[in-house]
Design a protein around this motif. Structure first.
Motif: not given
Lengths: 100, 443
Positions: B195-196, B202-204, B223-227
């Motif tokens: 769950r990282s 990626e899974t989505l 949000i922080i990871r801005s992916l």
């Protein structure tokens, strides 16, 4: 730690708090921290106390300004920067003795 | 129960439709039915009826189908993750008889544990049940017994079929709610084990997920990871969040991240009461309206009380049971506007600064607006002068001296918050501020 160094740290810490609150005041040893003439309200005093404690911790001195001892004194150590410096001076000396 | 679950699995229109995606393998509703039938036989052949069975599992095909098979055969199911595996005290408390291991598919018999009176009553009525654990305020897990009939009834209203990520945990009522809603609406549930933020994204993307139930804390991490890149997720439709109050600022940033095509919906659930059917206000999902078909509510002194057809039967303690009836105090402070309710925070989280109340979420929201602050948790700290003061632990984007940060916070908050709400104590941390259950850790 020398008394003038303690006062220096206090002035700096209190000035920084004043700046953050946009107070046009400059701290000196007669600045009143607690009482009628003080610009600090109770939350202000709480903030300044916490700031001072953490500043001294940065210098490796563990002091507590809200101990039973401080709160129960007949003459509150928080009256002015000068009285507070005296009070901190006592604790700093205790700290140094333990270290030796 | 048997008929209700079987009808869902047997529905002709959906036999070839995917029900569960595990590790790129797609299981159809027919696969699920077959497996449930096999397990049902296995249970009956071994005399496992009116028993309490623990599933150590996840949203894999074995755990999901065993869960359904146990409900069909009139048992009480307890869901646990591997952390609690060796906890024989919990097994004893709930009077567990068997353990199902989802990897080996073995059913292990336990030493004879005493049957709790609440469970006995349920079995007497020929009903199946589910036990959940909550951490409770003391940190000691509390066992909560639900009647499966009562808890599952609302899924007859499940109509919207989506591909949904099984992000919320299997041993948690919100996770089971995701599973049951998805299956009864004949959607597909996608299992996720890592769950990282990176793997979730990626899974989505890979599974064309349409609905992602999550928590405000995890959204902050995303949000922080801005992916997030909406063009990579053309099918994505809905994000749901619950389990804790979301800061207005997090919602604002979430909306910007998701773009205009995605809806953000708040859910509300309490382990003791099930998840009521709620509707989010379209333009401001922090306001919800509770559907009175399953749940009645009242507000006393600003605190939300619920009475629900999905409410628990009661608590099972090591030496006794406590039957539950009537109104449940959620301990959630709320604001009310007609039919709309806004959750302000747990009464237990409220910080009392010299007699004045501070909601951590409100302060967190303001701090999150500031530059260079990635995440923040606000909590209370003892103070000899005020009793309690507001303290904040902060994750920074770039390094910054604590004194400079403190000064910035005070300047920024001055016009936004009353002085007693502004954190007096500030600590910079590199630790994550989210629990294993993706809730904010406030300490």
């Amino acid at each position: 730690m020398e008394k003038h160094r303690i006062k220096e740290i206090l002035n700096k810490t209190v000035n920084e708090y004043f700046e953050s609150q946009d107070f046009n005041e400059k701290a000196n040893e007669d600045t009143v921290l607690f009482g009628k003439e003080s610009v600090l309200d109770s939350m202000g005093l709480v903030n300044v106390i916490i700031d001072i404690e953490s500043r001294f911790l940065d210098e490796d001195y563990e002091i507590s300004l809200t101990s039973e001892k401080a709160m129960s004194r007949r003459n509150s150590p928080f009256r002015t920067i000068s009285t507070l410096a005296d009070f901190i001076g006592e604790q700093v000396t205790e700290n140094e003795e333990i270290d030796e | 129960m048997r008929k209700f679950i079987k009808q869902m699995l047997q529905n002709h229109a959906f036999q070839k439709k995917t029900a569960l995606v595990d590790n790129n393998y797609q299981y159809t509703y027919r696969d699920l039915l077959q497996k449930v039938n096999d397990y049902e036989k296995l249970l009956l052949n071994n005399g496992i009826e009116k028993k309490t069975v623990i599933i150590y599992g996840d949203f894999d095909i074995n755990s999901v189908t065993m869960f359904l098979a146990l409900l069909i055969t009139g048992n009480v199911v307890t869901l646990m993750n591997n952390d609690n595996r060796e906890n024989s005290e919990l097994q004893k408390t709930i009077g567990a008889n068997f353990i199902f291991d989802h990897v080996t598919e073995n059913i292990i018999k336990l030493a004879d544990n005493k049957l709790p009176s609440l469970t006995a009553k349920l079995f007497h009525q020929n009903e199946s049940g589910i036990i959940f654990f909550t951490s409770g305020t003391t940190g000691k897990p509390k066992a909560i017994l639900h009647s499966a009939t009562k808890l599952l009834k609302k899924y007859e209203f499940s109509k919207k079929s989506y591909i949904t990520l099984g992000f919320l945990l299997f041993d948690h009522i919100a996770g089971i709610d995701t599973l049951l809603y998805t299956l009864f609406a004949h959607g597909a549930l996608v299992r996720i084990t890592d769950r990282s933020p990176d793997n979730v994204y990626e899974t989505l993307r890979e599974n064309h997920v349409e609905v992602f139930p999550t928590s405000p804390s995890f959204l902050t991490m995303l949000i922080i990871r801005s992916l997030w890149n909406s063009s990579e997720l053309p099918n994505f439709k809905i994000i749901t969040f619950g389990s804790e109050r979301m800061a207005d600022e997090t919602l604002k940033k979430t909306k910007i991240m998701l773009g205009t095509e995605v809806r953000a919906i708040q859910k509300y659930g309490i382990t003791e009461m099930g998840s009521p059917i709620v509707k989010s206000k379209p333009n401001d999902p922090l306001w919800i309206s509770i559907d009175r078909r399953t749940t009645d509510y009242k507000i006393e002194n600003g605190v939300l009380f619920l009475k629900a057809s999905t409410s628990m039967l009661g608590y099972i303690y090591p030496d006794r049971c406590e039957e539950f009836n009537g109104w449940f105090n959620t301990q959630d402070k709320v604001e009310v506007d007609g039919e709309w309710i806004k959750i302000l925070g747990r009464t237990t989280d409220i910080i009392n600064v010299g007699g004045q109340k501070v909601y951590p979420a409100e302060v967190e929201s303001v701090l999150l607006e500031m530059d260079n602050i990635n995440d923040v948790s606000v909590f209370s700290k003892d103070n000899p002068i005020m009793g309690k003061i507001v303290a904040a632990k902060i994750n920074l984007e770039d390094d910054e001296p604590v004194n400079s940060l403190k000064k910035r916070i005070r300047k920024y908050c001055k016009s936004r918050l009353e002085s007693f709400k502004i954190p007096a104590y500030i600590k910079i941390t590199k630790e994550k501020q989210v629990s294993d259950r993706f809730k904010k850790v406030r300490k």
